[in-house]
Design a protein around this motif. Structure first.
Motif, mmCIF file in Angstrom:
data_model
loop_
_atom_site.group_PDB
_atom_site.id
_atom_site.type_symbol
_atom_site.label_atom_id
_atom_site.label_comp_id
_atom_site.label_asym_id
_atom_site.label_seq_id
_atom_site.Cartn_x
_atom_site.Cartn_y
_atom_site.Cartn_z
ATOM 1 N N CYS A 49 33.752 -15.840 -21.846
ATOM 2 C CA CYS A 49 33.548 -15.887 -20.400
ATOM 3 C C CYS A 49 32.622 -14.754 -19.951
ATOM 4 O O CYS A 49 31.717 -14.978 -19.138
ATOM 5 N N CYS A 50 32.831 -13.570 -20.499
ATOM 6 C CA CYS A 50 31.958 -12.438 -20.154
ATOM 7 C C CYS A 50 30.529 -12.677 -20.614
ATOM 8 O O CYS A 50 29.569 -12.354 -19.902
ATOM 9 N N GLU A 51 30.366 -13.259 -21.798
ATOM 10 C CA GLU A 51 29.024 -13.556 -22.302
ATOM 11 C C GLU A 51 28.314 -14.564 -21.405
ATOM 12 O O GLU A 51 27.126 -14.409 -21.093
ATOM 13 N N ARG A 52 29.028 -15.589 -20.994
ATOM 14 C CA ARG A 52 28.427 -16.594 -20.120
ATOM 15 C C ARG A 52 28.107 -16.004 -18.752
ATOM 16 O O ARG A 52 27.069 -16.318 -18.156
ATOM 17 N N ALA A 53 28.988 -15.162 -18.237
ATOM 18 C CA ALA A 53 28.732 -14.518 -16.949
ATOM 19 C C ALA A 53 27.482 -13.648 -17.036
ATOM 20 O O ALA A 53 26.629 -13.666 -16.136
ATOM 21 N N ALA A 54 27.366 -12.889 -18.113
ATOM 22 C CA ALA A 54 26.188 -12.038 -18.283
ATOM 23 C C ALA A 54 24.910 -12.873 -18.369
ATOM 24 O O ALA A 54 23.871 -12.509 -17.799
ATOM 25 N N ALA A 55 24.970 -14.002 -19.050
ATOM 26 C CA ALA A 55 23.792 -14.860 -19.194
ATOM 27 C C ALA A 55 23.335 -15.406 -17.848
ATOM 28 O O ALA A 55 22.135 -15.623 -17.638
ATOM 29 N N HIS A 56 24.267 -15.631 -16.934
ATOM 30 C CA HIS A 56 23.936 -16.150 -15.602
ATOM 31 C C HIS A 56 23.780 -15.030 -14.564
ATOM 32 O O HIS A 56 23.557 -15.322 -13.386
#
Length: 259
Positions: A49-56
């Motif tokens: 979830c943190c990785e996806r948040a960072a990507a967006h």
């Protein structure tokens, strides 16, 4: 131009059990209230979830709660303030470590579930949450219900406070949330919810369950990621805000190292 942050509760799956659509929601919202493992979420889920948040470029908030996986953090626990302070510190540190590994960091704190509702009035537990934030990082904003003991004590302690409203939850005439066990506590119609949020952003008003018009000043609006139709609701809300000429943007600054 009026600006509104759009947040959602995410990272709440656990093992083989999936709740919500984090990937879709993170393409819509500007802030993610990520579970910290106490009410929901396991380390793999939270890191992803943190990785996806960072990507967006979505801001990551620590959604701290009671140690209550079985009850999804929606049961009040009469925990001693010192223990609650340590629990919040533990959750903050754990999620911030995962966020940093994802090239981001925790940018704010929001209580979850029963803890969120408890610290509206329970000053000892509210003070414990505030103390944990001050000890961990006094620059972290605290997201909560306007008029709550949490925001009052956080402001008195020198923390930045951010007022929150709920897109898909019904309100009592007192400005608090209708308990989930009561009929009509959760709203489901995307168009109705979108109109409600535009009115909130423009006029600072919401209508309570008895028809009372409430004055609600909010900096951020929450769409629950675990609600049925959450993606459709979040999409409708963001589309309606933009169509009304309102900016949808995070209330926090970019995480270090990110634009």
């Amino acid at each position: 131009m009026t600006r509104m942050d759009l947040n959602a509760d995410l990272g709440e799956s656990f093992g083989r059990w999936t709740l919500g659509d984090d990937a879709a929601m993170l393409a819509i919202v500007t802030s993610a209230n990520v579970a910290c493992g106490f009410h929901a979420g396991d380390p793999t889920v939270l890191l992803q979830c943190c990785e996806r948040a960072a990507a967006h470029d979505v801001r990551i908030g620590a959604q701290v709660g009671y140690r209550d996986l079985a009850g999804f953090g929606r049961r009040f626990i009469d925990v001693a303030p010192a223990d609650l302070e340590a629990d919040v510190l533990y959750q903050l540190g754990a999620l911030d470590g995962l966020a940093r590994a994802a090239d981001s960091r925790v940018s704010y704190l929001k209580p979850h579930g029963a803890l969120y509702n408890t610290v509206v009035h329970h000053r000892a537990q509210a003070a414990a949450v505030v103390a944990a934030v001050r000890r961990y990082d006094a620059s972290l904003p605290v997201l909560g219900l306007p008029g709550s003991a949490l925001l009052e004590l956080a402001d008195a302690a020198g923390l930045r406070t951010v007022r929150e409203a709920f897109a898909d939850r019904a309100y009592t005439p007192m400005g608090t949330l209708v308990p989930r066990a009561e009929p009509g506590a959760v709203l489901h119609d995307p168009d109705e919810i979108a109109r409600r949020v535009v009115g909130l952003a423009r006029d600072h008003t919401l209508t309570a369950v008895d028809g009372t018009v409430l004055t609600v000043d909010a900096d951020s609006v929450c769409v629950h990621g675990d609600s049925p139709g959450a993606v459709a609701i979040a999409t409708a809300v963001r589309t309606a805000l933009v169509a009304a000429g309102l900016a949808v943007a995070a209330f926090t600054q970019p995480a270090p190292g990110r634009s």
